[in-house]
Design an enzyme around this catalytic site. Structure first.
Site: not given
Ligand code: MRU
Length: 338
Positions: A193, A234
């Site tokens: 990501q 999260d």
């Molecule tokens: O697995 P993902 O790509 O959904 O994980 C995203 C993250 O861990 C982000 O850092 C978190 O959701 C914060 S987004 C503002």
């Protein structure tokens, strides 16, 4: 500043998402017109990031009332389907609970259920956009004068929210104010990501960004040129423990060892007063294939055992401060007044 918009309503009330699994190679939008299609998009990370999956689930729930007699039972069944997609980000469950409460009120009051849910989902989206802007203002003040170099992990930017992001919101706010701010983006194994998404959106916005692999972060922090680490979350437990993308805990340890401030930026919808500590946060485990290979290329022997948790928990003691839409708070105070 060019900021991507990862979600929208279509003219006929379907949910349009930017398919994030295809970035940075292809910018393709998908129109989703069933609850199951939205659930699939959340599960497979076509749409991702804690605030954005809350918004997507809320918008997706409205599809349960399309083209048939809308009923509370159908809405609750759809909510269960969407709620089962990903366990860790509390925003998803928070948004669905809020939508279910709105549906019950609409039915009790004889309102048009479909219209009430659409308005509520739009409100969740718009409130998130406003919260991102406030996080940007509050976080920008934490970054000292002069050139800034901010290290981040995963993607907590516009692609993960309804606005300018959480961890990236202070970056965009500083950049727009004419400050010289640059970002070091952890690649973020296994799904990249950081390199695929954070580097893509920052480059489009004209913010200088340098990609590093995750195992380079500790070494870079010791060099002394990183102003601070900023990450998203999260779920934040009542005691300030923070669940975020796997690798965040190691980054927090490295930042502490190097004496670099470690900030977590998140909207109020990510704070979960009902979860007392990080130990109670459910951590999603994903498929072995995400680690053992990448898009058809085998990176480990076929059949080898793999452990693939998508998130980890950073203890509150390693967090310098939490930046929310309500301002900057000590981790221990994050759930006060909620
Ligand atoms: O697995 P993902 O790509 O959904 O994980 C995203 C993250 O861990 C982000 O850092 C978190 O959701 C914060 S987004 C503002």
């Amino acid at each position: 500043m060019t900021i991507p918009q990862p979600i929208a309503w279509t003219a006929d009330g379907a949910v349009r998402i930017l398919d994030q699994t295809l970035l940075p190679g292809e910018e393709r939008y998908l129109d989703l017109d069933t609850v199951d299609a939205v659930a699939e998009a959340i599960r497979t990370l076509r749409v991702r990031g804690a605030p954005l999956i809350g918004i997507a689930a809320a918008m997706g729930l409205t599809l349960a009332t399309r083209g048939r007699a809308a009923s509370l039972d159908a809405v609750c069944a759809a909510s269960r389907t969407l709620g089962a997609t990903r366990p860790t980000a509390v925003n998803l469950h928070w948004a669905l609970a809020r939508m279910e409460r709105r549906a019950a009120r609409a039915v009790d009051g004889g309102e048009d259920l479909s219209g009430a849910l659409r308005d509520e989902a739009t409100a969740i989206w718009e409130e998130d956009r406003a919260m991102c802007a406030r996080i940007g203002e509050a976080g920008a003040k934490l970054v000292g004068a002069g050139d800034a170099l901010i290290l981040t992990h995963c993607n907590a930017g516009a692609l993960a929210t309804g606005g300018i992001g959480t961890a990236l919101a202070p970056v965009y706010t500083l950049h727009q104010a004419g400050r010289r701010v640059a970002v070091l983006a952890d690649e973020t194994r296994p799904l990249l990501q950081g390199s695929r998404l954070t580097a893509w959106e920052l480059s489009r916005a004209g913010v200088p960004v340098t990609v590093i692999t995750d195992n380079m972060a500790a070494s870079r922090l010791r060099r002394g040129d990183v102003s601070c680490v900023m990450v998203g979350a999260d779920r934040i437990a009542a005691n300030g423990d923070v669940a975020n993308k796997i690798g965040t805990y190691g980054l927090a340890l490295a930042a502490r060892a190097a004496g670099v401030p470690f900030y977590v930026a998140a909207p109020s919808s990510t704070v979960d007063p009902a979860t007392p500590t990080g130990a109670a946060i459910p951590i999603e485990e994903r498929s072995a294939g995400e680690v053992s290979g990448w898009r058809g290329h085998q990176a480990a022997p076929a059949g080898v055992a793999v452990w693939n948790p998508a998130f980890d928990v950073t203890p509150a003691a390693l967090v310098t401060a939490i930046i929310t839409d309500r301002g900057v708070v000590a981790p221990a105070d994050v759930a006060k007044g909620m």
